[in-house]
Write a protein that holds these residues in place. Structure first.
Motif, short mmCIF file in Angstrom:
data_model
loop_
_atom_site.label_atom_id
_atom_site.label_comp_id
_atom_site.label_asym_id
_atom_site.label_seq_id
_atom_site.Cartn_x
_atom_site.Cartn_y
_atom_site.Cartn_z
N GLY A 136 0.68 -1.03 -0.05
CA GLY A 136 0.23 -0.18 0.03
C GLY A 136 0.97 1.32 0.02
O GLY A 136 0.45 2.18 -0.78
N ILE A 137 1.93 1.27 0.77
CA ILE A 137 2.83 2.38 0.92
C ILE A 137 3.50 2.56 -0.54
O ILE A 137 3.72 3.66 -1.13
CB ILE A 137 3.81 2.07 1.84
N LEU A 138 3.96 1.40 -0.98
CA LEU A 138 4.90 1.45 -2.41
C LEU A 138 3.90 2.04 -3.42
O LEU A 138 4.28 2.69 -4.32
CB LEU A 138 5.15 0.12 -2.64
N LYS A 139 2.59 1.59 -3.43
CA LYS A 139 1.50 2.21 -4.24
C LYS A 139 1.31 3.56 -4.10
O LYS A 139 0.97 4.29 -5.29
CB LYS A 139 0.33 1.32 -4.34
N ASN A 140 1.20 4.09 -2.98
CA ASN A 140 0.97 5.54 -2.81
C ASN A 140 2.11 6.28 -3.27
O ASN A 140 2.11 7.21 -3.67
CB ASN A 140 0.92 5.90 -1.28
N ARG A 141 3.39 5.72 -3.34
CA ARG A 141 4.61 6.52 -3.90
C ARG A 141 4.59 6.36 -5.39
O ARG A 141 5.10 7.44 -6.03
CB ARG A 141 5.77 5.92 -2.99
N PHE A 142 4.48 5.34 -5.93
CA PHE A 142 4.78 4.98 -7.43
C PHE A 142 3.38 4.50 -8.04
O PHE A 142 2.99 3.16 -7.82
CB PHE A 142 5.95 4.03 -7.50
N LYS A 143 2.75 5.65 -8.71
CA LYS A 143 1.41 5.09 -9.11
C LYS A 143 1.57 4.33 -10.38
O LYS A 143 0.45 3.70 -10.77
CB LYS A 143 0.64 6.29 -9.43
N ILE A 144 2.68 4.17 -10.96
CA ILE A 144 2.77 3.14 -12.06
C ILE A 144 2.63 1.88 -11.74
O ILE A 144 2.26 0.94 -12.55
CB ILE A 144 4.06 3.29 -12.83
N ILE A 145 2.92 1.40 -10.41
CA ILE A 145 2.49 0.07 -9.79
C ILE A 145 1.16 -0.31 -9.89
O ILE A 145 0.81 -1.52 -10.18
CB ILE A 145 3.32 -0.11 -8.80
N SER A 146 0.30 0.70 -9.81
CA SER A 146 -1.11 0.38 -9.85
C SER A 146 -1.70 0.35 -11.28
O SER A 146 -2.83 -0.03 -11.50
CB SER A 146 -1.85 1.41 -9.34
N ALA A 147 -0.86 0.53 -12.37
CA ALA A 147 -1.37 0.49 -13.87
C ALA A 147 -1.33 -0.75 -14.17
O ALA A 147 -0.33 -1.64 -13.86
CB ALA A 147 -0.54 1.70 -14.62
N LYS A 148 -2.10 -1.13 -15.31
CA LYS A 148 -2.23 -2.18 -15.85
C LYS A 148 -0.65 -2.35 -16.88
O LYS A 148 -0.78 -1.30 -17.54
CB LYS A 148 -3.16 -2.65 -16.70
N PRO A 149 -0.18 -3.36 -16.89
CA PRO A 149 1.08 -3.51 -17.45
C PRO A 149 1.12 -3.61 -18.90
O PRO A 149 0.28 -4.50 -19.52
CB PRO A 149 1.76 -4.77 -17.07
N ASN A 150 1.67 -2.50 -19.52
CA ASN A 150 1.69 -2.48 -21.19
C ASN A 150 3.10 -2.91 -21.59
O ASN A 150 3.42 -2.37 -22.88
CB ASN A 150 1.07 -1.17 -21.65
N TYR A 151 3.94 -3.42 -20.91
CA TYR A 151 5.02 -3.73 -21.29
C TYR A 151 5.76 -5.09 -21.40
O TYR A 151 5.06 -5.87 -20.90
CB TYR A 151 6.10 -2.97 -20.36
#
Length: 230
Positions: free
Chosen positions: A116-131
């Motif tokens: 939860g803390i990691l997601k709050n800091r780095f919003k890219i982790i919450s995104a669906k992967p397109n890579y």
């Protein structure tokens, strides 16, 4: 960034974590647990040829959420069993499965808060992967390295000390149907797969029963009668 991962990230050791070893609610019941996994925070697309790398080590296991099935190296909670219980007052456990889920969930809460803390800091982790999958891995590793660096260098960081709200799932699953959960055993024979799953479910049952007997000895006068089991 990922070149720093050996310095700021450590693989779970092949030993009992202190959080388990020093807590009578968890030890010796989870004595072979080497870590916790939550499969809902970071979406990833896994090629089948890499599946074997994500199985647990022989003789040890990870506790995982209901998004996984119980299988070699992974022990999930019982499905269709109520949560939001308390050990001693209010809605206390009425059977071994409820007690197991309560303690299983309280241990996994640590990893949920961390992500939860990691997601709050780095919003890219919450995104669906397109890579491509290797890039997905690199993104998570880079974010984790940065997070751990900040935790070491600046323990007073605002995000680290912000309360994280965990959105617990109140829905109950009515059976042990594994059709919608993560399964990394597609390449194995169905019979061998099912036999090994059953062995690990039996291990979970053994842990739950010993836990329940000890709990009843301490709080129910030794009466191990259960209610609410299907």
């Amino acid at each position: 960034m990922n070149g720093l991962r050996d310095r700021y990230m450590k693989q779970a050791p092949n030993e009992v974590p202190a959080e388990i070893a020093n807590n009578p609610n968890y030890f010796p019941y989870f004595k072979d647990c080497i870590g916790m996994i939550d499969g809902t925070h970071v979406d990833a697309v896994l090629p089948s040829n890499l599946a074997a790398h994500f199985r647990g080590r022989k003789g040890k296991y990870y506790l995982c959420d209901a998004g996984y099935t119980t299988m070699p190296g992974f022990i999930s909670s019982y499905r269709g069993v109520r949560y939001h219980l308390k050990e001693h007052t209010g809605r206390t456990p009425k059977n071994r499965k409820e007690l197991f889920n309560l303690r299983h969930s309280s241990l996994r809460l640590k990893i949920e808060c961390t992500f939860g803390i990691l997601k709050n800091r780095f919003k890219i982790i919450s995104a669906k992967p397109n890579y491509p999958f290797p890039t997905q891995v690199d993104i998570v590793l880079a974010c984790t390295v940065l997070h751990n660096f900040i935790a070491i260098e600046d323990p007073d960081d605002d995000i680290l000390n912000k309360n994280v709200e965990i959105d617990e799932d109140n829905r109950e699953v009515t059976n042990e149907d594994d059709s919608s959960v993560v399964d990394y055993t597609q390449t194995r024979t169905q019979r061998k797969d099912q036999d090994e799953r059953n062995e690990w479910k039996e291990l979970r049952d053994q842990i739950a029963w010993v836990m329940w007997v000890d709990y009843c000895a301490k709080y129910n006068g030794g009466n191990t009668m259960e209610s609410g089991l299907a």
